[in-house]
Design a protein around this motif. Structure first.
Motif, PDB file in Angstrom:
ATOM      1  N   TYR A  14       1.000  -1.148   0.044  1.00  0.00           N
ATOM      2  CA  TYR A  14       0.070   0.233  -0.078  1.00  0.00           C
ATOM      3  C   TYR A  14       0.836   1.338   0.044  1.00  0.00           C
ATOM      4  O   TYR A  14       1.778   1.188   0.919  1.00  0.00           O
ATOM      5  CB  TYR A  14      -0.890  -0.035   1.417  1.00  0.00           C
ATOM      6  CG  TYR A  14      -1.887  -1.123   1.305  1.00  0.00           C
ATOM      7  CD1 TYR A  14      -3.155  -1.175   0.633  1.00  0.00           C
ATOM      8  CD2 TYR A  14      -1.415  -2.342   2.005  1.00  0.00           C
ATOM      9  CE1 TYR A  14      -3.779  -2.381   0.760  1.00  0.00           C
ATOM     10  CE2 TYR A  14      -1.936  -3.465   2.010  1.00  0.00           C
ATOM     11  CZ  TYR A  14      -3.202  -3.524   1.377  1.00  0.00           C
ATOM     12  OH  TYR A  14      -4.162  -4.748   1.582  1.00  0.00           O
ATOM     13  N   ARG A  17       4.535   1.069   0.436  1.00  0.00           N
ATOM     14  CA  ARG A  17       4.910   0.148   1.524  1.00  0.00           C
ATOM     15  C   ARG A  17       4.878  -1.323   1.075  1.00  0.00           C
ATOM     16  O   ARG A  17       3.583  -1.580   0.794  1.00  0.00           O
ATOM     17  CB  ARG A  17       4.332   0.451   2.787  1.00  0.00           C
ATOM     18  CG  ARG A  17       4.718  -0.191   3.923  1.00  0.00           C
ATOM     19  CD  ARG A  17       4.067   0.046   5.322  1.00  0.00           C
ATOM     20  NE  ARG A  17       2.694  -0.519   5.430  1.00  0.00           N
ATOM     21  CZ  ARG A  17       2.505  -1.940   5.606  1.00  0.00           C
ATOM     22  NH1 ARG A  17       3.588  -2.518   6.121  1.00  0.00           N
ATOM     23  NH2 ARG A  17       1.159  -2.394   5.849  1.00  0.00           N
ATOM     24  N   ASN A  39      -1.529 -13.579  10.985  1.00  0.00           N
ATOM     25  CA  ASN A  39      -2.414 -12.243  10.918  1.00  0.00           C
ATOM     26  C   ASN A  39      -1.507 -11.133  10.163  1.00  0.00           C
ATOM     27  O   ASN A  39      -0.416 -10.846  10.811  1.00  0.00           O
ATOM     28  CB  ASN A  39      -3.041 -11.974  12.289  1.00  0.00           C
ATOM     29  CG  ASN A  39      -4.316 -12.905  12.500  1.00  0.00           C
ATOM     30  OD1 ASN A  39      -4.442 -13.416  13.577  1.00  0.00           O
ATOM     31  ND2 ASN A  39      -5.163 -13.245  11.382  1.00  0.00           N
ATOM     32  N   SER A  41      -0.067 -10.971   7.876  1.00  0.00           N
ATOM     33  CA  SER A  41       1.287 -11.081   6.816  1.00  0.00           C
ATOM     34  C   SER A  41       1.151 -10.873   5.175  1.00  0.00           C
ATOM     35  O   SER A  41       1.943 -10.525   4.544  1.00  0.00           O
ATOM     36  CB  SER A  41       1.493 -12.528   6.830  1.00  0.00           C
ATOM     37  OG  SER A  41       0.455 -13.350   6.466  1.00  0.00           O
ATOM     38  N   GLY A  42      -0.113 -10.477   4.893  1.00  0.00           N
ATOM     39  CA  GLY A  42      -0.403 -10.214   3.564  1.00  0.00           C
ATOM     40  C   GLY A  42      -1.239 -11.023   2.495  1.00  0.00           C
ATOM     41  O   GLY A  42      -1.207 -10.952   1.338  1.00  0.00           O
ATOM     42  N   LYS A  43      -2.032 -11.905   3.166  1.00  0.00           N
ATOM     43  CA  LYS A  43      -2.708 -12.920   2.257  1.00  0.00           C
ATOM     44  C   LYS A  43      -3.878 -12.121   1.411  1.00  0.00           C
ATOM     45  O   LYS A  43      -3.942 -12.515   0.180  1.00  0.00           O
ATOM     46  CB  LYS A  43      -3.331 -14.110   3.210  1.00  0.00           C
ATOM     47  CG  LYS A  43      -2.462 -14.893   4.021  1.00  0.00           C
ATOM     48  CD  LYS A  43      -2.910 -15.780   4.705  1.00  0.00           C
ATOM     49  CE  LYS A  43      -3.656 -15.312   5.940  1.00  0.00           C
ATOM     50  NZ  LYS A  43      -2.996 -14.534   7.053  1.00  0.00           N
ATOM     51  N   THR A  45      -3.958  -9.123   0.887  1.00  0.00           N
ATOM     52  CA  THR A  45      -3.349  -8.185   0.072  1.00  0.00           C
ATOM     53  C   THR A  45      -2.998  -8.788  -1.443  1.00  0.00           C
ATOM     54  O   THR A  45      -2.976  -8.284  -2.543  1.00  0.00           O
ATOM     55  CB  THR A  45      -2.021  -7.394   0.486  1.00  0.00           C
ATOM     56  OG1 THR A  45      -2.566  -6.689   1.881  1.00  0.00           O
ATOM     57  CG2 THR A  45      -1.657  -6.214  -0.275  1.00  0.00           C
ATOM     58  N   GLU A 158     -10.377 -17.061   2.824  1.00  0.00           N
ATOM     59  CA  GLU A 158     -10.830 -17.531   4.145  1.00  0.00           C
ATOM     60  C   GLU A 158     -12.150 -17.947   3.973  1.00  0.00           C
ATOM     61  O   GLU A 158     -13.266 -17.702   4.550  1.00  0.00           O
ATOM     62  CB  GLU A 158     -10.847 -16.583   5.403  1.00  0.00           C
ATOM     63  CG  GLU A 158      -9.494 -16.337   5.709  1.00  0.00           C
ATOM     64  CD  GLU A 158      -9.334 -15.165   6.994  1.00  0.00           C
ATOM     65  OE1 GLU A 158     -10.336 -15.154   7.608  1.00  0.00           O
ATOM     66  OE2 GLU A 158      -8.817 -13.942   7.037  1.00  0.00           O
ATOM     67  N   HIS A 191      -6.903 -20.026   7.731  1.00  0.00           N
ATOM     68  CA  HIS A 191      -6.159 -19.841   8.889  1.00  0.00           C
ATOM     69  C   HIS A 191      -6.156 -21.278   9.760  1.00  0.00           C
ATOM     70  O   HIS A 191      -5.546 -21.701  10.524  1.00  0.00           O
ATOM     71  CB  HIS A 191      -6.954 -18.767   9.916  1.00  0.00           C
ATOM     72  CG  HIS A 191      -6.646 -17.510   9.752  1.00  0.00           C
ATOM     73  ND1 HIS A 191      -5.471 -17.000   9.695  1.00  0.00           N
ATOM     74  CD2 HIS A 191      -7.508 -16.613   9.338  1.00  0.00           C
ATOM     75  CE1 HIS A 191      -5.400 -15.739   9.166  1.00  0.00           C
ATOM     76  NE2 HIS A 191      -6.540 -15.540   9.283  1.00  0.00           N
TER      77      HIS A 191
HETATM   78  N1  LIG Z   1      -6.079  -0.783   3.093  1.00  0.00           N
HETATM   79  C1  LIG Z   1      -4.888  -0.787   3.707  1.00  0.00           C
HETATM   80  N2  LIG Z   1      -3.994   0.223   3.684  1.00  0.00           N
HETATM   81  C2  LIG Z   1      -2.933   0.275   4.445  1.00  0.00           C
HETATM   82  N3  LIG Z   1      -2.527  -0.912   4.824  1.00  0.00           N
HETATM   83  C3  LIG Z   1      -3.305  -1.975   4.875  1.00  0.00           C
HETATM   84  C4  LIG Z   1      -4.536  -1.882   4.133  1.00  0.00           C
HETATM   85  N4  LIG Z   1      -5.189  -3.267   4.293  1.00  0.00           N
HETATM   86  C5  LIG Z   1      -4.275  -3.962   5.005  1.00  0.00           C
HETATM   87  N5  LIG Z   1      -3.128  -3.034   5.309  1.00  0.00           N
HETATM   88  C6  LIG Z   1      -2.038  -3.807   5.941  1.00  0.00           C
HETATM   89  O1  LIG Z   1      -1.371  -4.617   5.271  1.00  0.00           O
HETATM   90  C7  LIG Z   1      -0.860  -5.785   5.962  1.00  0.00           C
HETATM   91  C8  LIG Z   1      -1.302  -7.255   5.536  1.00  0.00           C
HETATM   92  O2  LIG Z   1      -2.827  -7.003   5.528  1.00  0.00           O
HETATM   93  P1  LIG Z   1      -3.695  -8.216   5.022  1.00  0.00           P
HETATM   94  O3  LIG Z   1      -5.194  -7.924   5.252  1.00  0.00           O
HETATM   95  O4  LIG Z   1      -3.219  -8.593   3.429  1.00  0.00           O
HETATM   96  O5  LIG Z   1      -3.158  -9.522   5.684  1.00  0.00           O
HETATM   97  P2  LIG Z   1      -3.506 -10.992   6.029  1.00  0.00           P
HETATM   98  O6  LIG Z   1      -2.704 -11.891   5.983  1.00  0.00           O
HETATM   99  O7  LIG Z   1      -4.993 -11.237   5.116  1.00  0.00           O
HETATM  100  O8  LIG Z   1      -4.231 -10.934   7.610  1.00  0.00           O
HETATM  101  P3  LIG Z   1      -5.523 -11.642   8.291  1.00  0.00           P
HETATM  102  O9  LIG Z   1      -5.002 -13.062   8.458  1.00  0.00           O
HETATM  103  O10 LIG Z   1      -5.377 -10.992   9.516  1.00  0.00           O
HETATM  104  O11 LIG Z   1      -6.673 -11.478   7.544  1.00  0.00           O
HETATM  105  C9  LIG Z   1      -1.189  -5.448   7.412  1.00  0.00           C
HETATM  106  O12 LIG Z   1      -0.149  -4.881   7.907  1.00  0.00           O
HETATM  107  C10 LIG Z   1      -2.348  -4.598   7.241  1.00  0.00           C
HETATM  108  O13 LIG Z   1      -2.423  -3.774   8.384  1.00  0.00           O
END
Ligand SMILES: Nc1ncnc2c1ncn2[C@@H]1O[C@H](COP(=O)(O)OP(=O)(O)OP(=O)(O)O)[C@@H](O)[C@H]1O
Length: 318
Positions: A14, A17, A39, A41-43, A45, A158, A191
């Protein structure tokens, strides 16, 4: 084998970053791949980037060898179906109408939609309004919507989070069958490590901003899975923490049928007993379960383990 989707030096994140970088992954027909990682980690994203819902920071996503950003929404929809974690429930729409929306890039086909609902064991929900469904029911309808597109690749964020335990297993089993029968490629974030390690042909694991691909066994044996989840090297992802049990008070000579042995041992342990040398505890499993304890020439019988353990504790206390 030709891949359906691949990425080349992809970085996702994002506003500049990076959350996960240098991703080079391939997804093939007929396989079910789990996307794992703790949690944050970026899945999600990564899934959103693969779907084209957000732009890569660097690198490229190729769908059937064509750059994703060069494909129209309709072309993408013919190849990729998705159910993301937001799971909208538009007011006034029935489950079947929602699934029919999934076919916007194809000819309307009510039978295909009903089949997709059947595949998710949700046919009985077809005339129900989305606003009146439980979270687990809605989740199955969203997966059916993605299936109704008849895609080559299914991306699911999920997909089991709201399902009860037997349904989780059933949905994953069904997805594994569909992957095999239809040469479908399925990528799903999970998860539930137990399910992921059981049903996946391969896992993609995100840890510390990088992605590692491997079979479930290789990721466990190499310790990479444990490291990603911040656990010690010898962590068993299928193991469960010990029950919070009292200190061991005594042993019983346990004679118990194998299918229920584990549960009887747990019950014993909860009250401070373990299998070993001691009075004979015989368990018979028929119409119901009968527990009999031979002690001091006397046989005590109970029909609930807890009642028998009360007796055992009483005798033990003298
Ligand atoms: N819209 C956004 N803008 C900025 N940062 C974000 C945004 N959405 C998520 N993030 C950040 O990006 C990182 C990855 O988030 P993401 O939702 O992809 O993780 P995840 O592995 O799917 O998590 P979870 O298992 O908790 O669902 C996290 O640090 C989150 O805070």
């Amino acid at each position: 084998m030709t891949d359906i989707l691949k990425t080349e030096n992809l970085s996702v994140g994002y506003g500049g970053r990076s959350v996960v970088s240098k991703i080079n992954l391939n997804l093939y027909p007929g396989e079910i791949v789990s996307l794992l990682g703790p949690n944050g980690s970026g899945k999600s994203t990564l899934l959103r980037t693969l779907l084209g819902l957000q732009s890569p920071l660097e690198g490229e996503v190729l769908l059937m060898d064509r750059p994703l950003n060069g494909l129209s929404p309709s072309q993408r929809a013919r190849l990729m179906g998705a159910a993301m974690s937001d799971r909208p429930r538009p007011w006034g729409l029935t489950a079947l109408e929602m699934v029919e929306q999934g076919r916007f890039s194809r000819q309307p086909d009510e039978m295909a939609c009903l089949n997709a609902l059947r595949d998710m064991d949700a046919l009985d929900l077809s005339d129900r309004f989305l606003t009146e469904l439980s979270d687990g029911e809605l989740q199955r309808v969203h997966i059916a919507r993605a299936l109704a597109q008849e895609p080559s690749l299914l991306l699911l964020d999920e997909p089991t989070s709201f399902l009860d335990q037997p349904r989780r297993v059933e949905v994953l089993r069904r997805l594994a069958d569909l992957a095999r029968e239809r040469d479908l490629s399925v990528l799903l974030s999970l998860h539930d490590l137990d399910l992921a390690l059981t049903f996946s042909h391969r896992c993609l694991l995100i840890g510390d901003g990088t992605l590692t691909s491997g079979t479930p066994e290789d990721l466990v044996l190499s310790g990479v899975l444990a490291t990603a989840y911040g656990q010690p090297r010898d962590w068993d992802p299928l193991g469960h923490p010990e029950l919070d049990c009292p200190p061991v008070l005594g042993e019983v000579d346990l004679n118990c049928p194998k299918p229920i042995y584990r549960w009887v041992v747990r019950g014993l342990r909860r009250r401070g007993f373990v299998p070993g040398v001691g009075p004979t505890l015989k368990v018979e499993d028929g119409e119901g379960t009968t527990f009999s304890l031979d002690m001091d020439g006397e046989t005590r019988v109970a029909y609930r383990l807890d009642d028998l353990l009360d007796m055992l504790l009483e005798v033990h206390r003298g």
